[in-house]
Design a protein around this motif. Structure first.
Motif, mmCIF file in Angstrom:
data_model
loop_
_atom_site.group_PDB
_atom_site.id
_atom_site.type_symbol
_atom_site.label_atom_id
_atom_site.label_comp_id
_atom_site.label_asym_id
_atom_site.label_seq_id
_atom_site.Cartn_x
_atom_site.Cartn_y
_atom_site.Cartn_z
ATOM 1 N N GLY A 41 -3.139 -4.852 2.638
ATOM 2 C CA GLY A 41 -4.114 -3.907 2.094
ATOM 3 C C GLY A 41 -5.086 -4.590 1.169
ATOM 4 N N SER A 42 -6.149 -3.898 0.859
ATOM 5 C CA SER A 42 -7.202 -4.438 0.020
ATOM 6 C C SER A 42 -7.369 -3.547 -1.186
ATOM 7 N N SER A 43 -7.467 -4.144 -2.356
ATOM 8 C CA SER A 43 -7.664 -3.361 -3.571
ATOM 9 C C SER A 43 -9.138 -3.090 -3.837
ATOM 10 N N ALA A 44 -10.012 -3.553 -2.971
ATOM 11 C CA ALA A 44 -11.455 -3.350 -3.144
ATOM 12 C C ALA A 44 -11.869 -1.959 -2.728
ATOM 13 N N ARG A 53 -1.436 1.458 -10.211
ATOM 14 C CA ARG A 53 -1.539 0.098 -9.670
ATOM 15 C C ARG A 53 -1.023 -0.936 -10.661
ATOM 16 N N ASP A 54 -0.648 -0.492 -11.872
ATOM 17 C CA ASP A 54 -0.234 -1.425 -12.921
ATOM 18 C C ASP A 54 1.058 -0.990 -13.613
ATOM 19 N N LEU A 55 2.017 -0.562 -12.824
ATOM 20 C CA LEU A 55 3.358 -0.179 -13.298
ATOM 21 C C LEU A 55 3.341 0.968 -14.297
ATOM 22 N N VAL A 75 0.859 -1.179 0.000
ATOM 23 C CA VAL A 75 0.000 0.000 0.000
ATOM 24 C C VAL A 75 0.896 1.231 0.000
ATOM 25 N N LEU A 76 0.783 2.036 -1.038
ATOM 26 C CA LEU A 76 1.472 3.321 -1.090
ATOM 27 C C LEU A 76 0.622 4.312 -0.311
ATOM 28 N N GLY A 131 2.402 14.357 0.456
ATOM 29 C CA GLY A 131 1.107 14.092 -0.152
ATOM 30 C C GLY A 131 0.637 12.720 0.286
ATOM 31 N N TYR A 132 -0.628 12.605 0.721
ATOM 32 C CA TYR A 132 -1.157 11.347 1.235
ATOM 33 C C TYR A 132 -2.054 10.681 0.201
ATOM 34 N N CYS A 133 -1.929 9.376 0.090
ATOM 35 C CA CYS A 133 -2.734 8.623 -0.873
ATOM 36 C C CYS A 133 -2.981 7.226 -0.315
ATOM 37 N N TYR A 134 -3.721 6.413 -1.050
ATOM 38 C CA TYR A 134 -3.932 5.016 -0.714
ATOM 39 C C TYR A 134 -4.040 4.265 -2.027
ATOM 40 N N SER A 135 -2.978 3.540 -2.357
ATOM 41 C CA SER A 135 -2.962 2.798 -3.610
ATOM 42 C C SER A 135 -2.373 1.413 -3.354
ATOM 43 N N VAL A 136 -3.129 0.369 -3.649
ATOM 44 C CA VAL A 136 -2.698 -1.005 -3.414
ATOM 45 C C VAL A 136 -2.190 -1.597 -4.721
ATOM 46 N N SER A 137 -0.986 -2.150 -4.664
ATOM 47 C CA SER A 137 -0.381 -2.715 -5.863
ATOM 48 C C SER A 137 0.754 -3.644 -5.468
#
Length: 86
Positions: free
Chosen positions: A83-86, A25-27, A3-4, A50-56
């Motif tokens: 983390g969850s990508s949902a 999430r896909d390079l 999780v970024l 900077g705050y984010c939420y990215s699952v990869s």
């Protein structure tokens, strides 16, 4: 999966400006909607977050700005495993 959670950048700028940060999430094939980080004028090196939420599996990000007054020196990311990508 990872999780970024945040992107930190060290910068210097003679003017107030902003950057857009977008996570992928896909390079880098596609990117989530960007979020803006406003940067106050800083004649000396400053740090911004900077705050984010990215699952990869392999989190990737891009930074864009239209300011010629901005110098970015380095990036640092905060990532966690899980983390969850949902």
């Amino acid at each position: 999966m990872k999780v970024l959670q945040e992107v930190r950048l060290d910068y210097q700028s003679t003017l107030t400006c902003s950057v857009s940060i977008a996570a992928s999430r896909d390079l880098g094939y596609t990117f989530d909607p960007p979020f803006a980080v406003n940067l106050p004028a800083a004649p000396n090196e400053q740090n911004a977050v900077g705050y984010c939420y990215s699952v990869s599996q392999y989190p990737t990000f891009k930074v864009e700005t239209s300011s010629n007054a901005l110098r970015i020196f380095r990036f640092q990311t905060q990532q966690t495993v899980g983390g969850s990508s949902a």
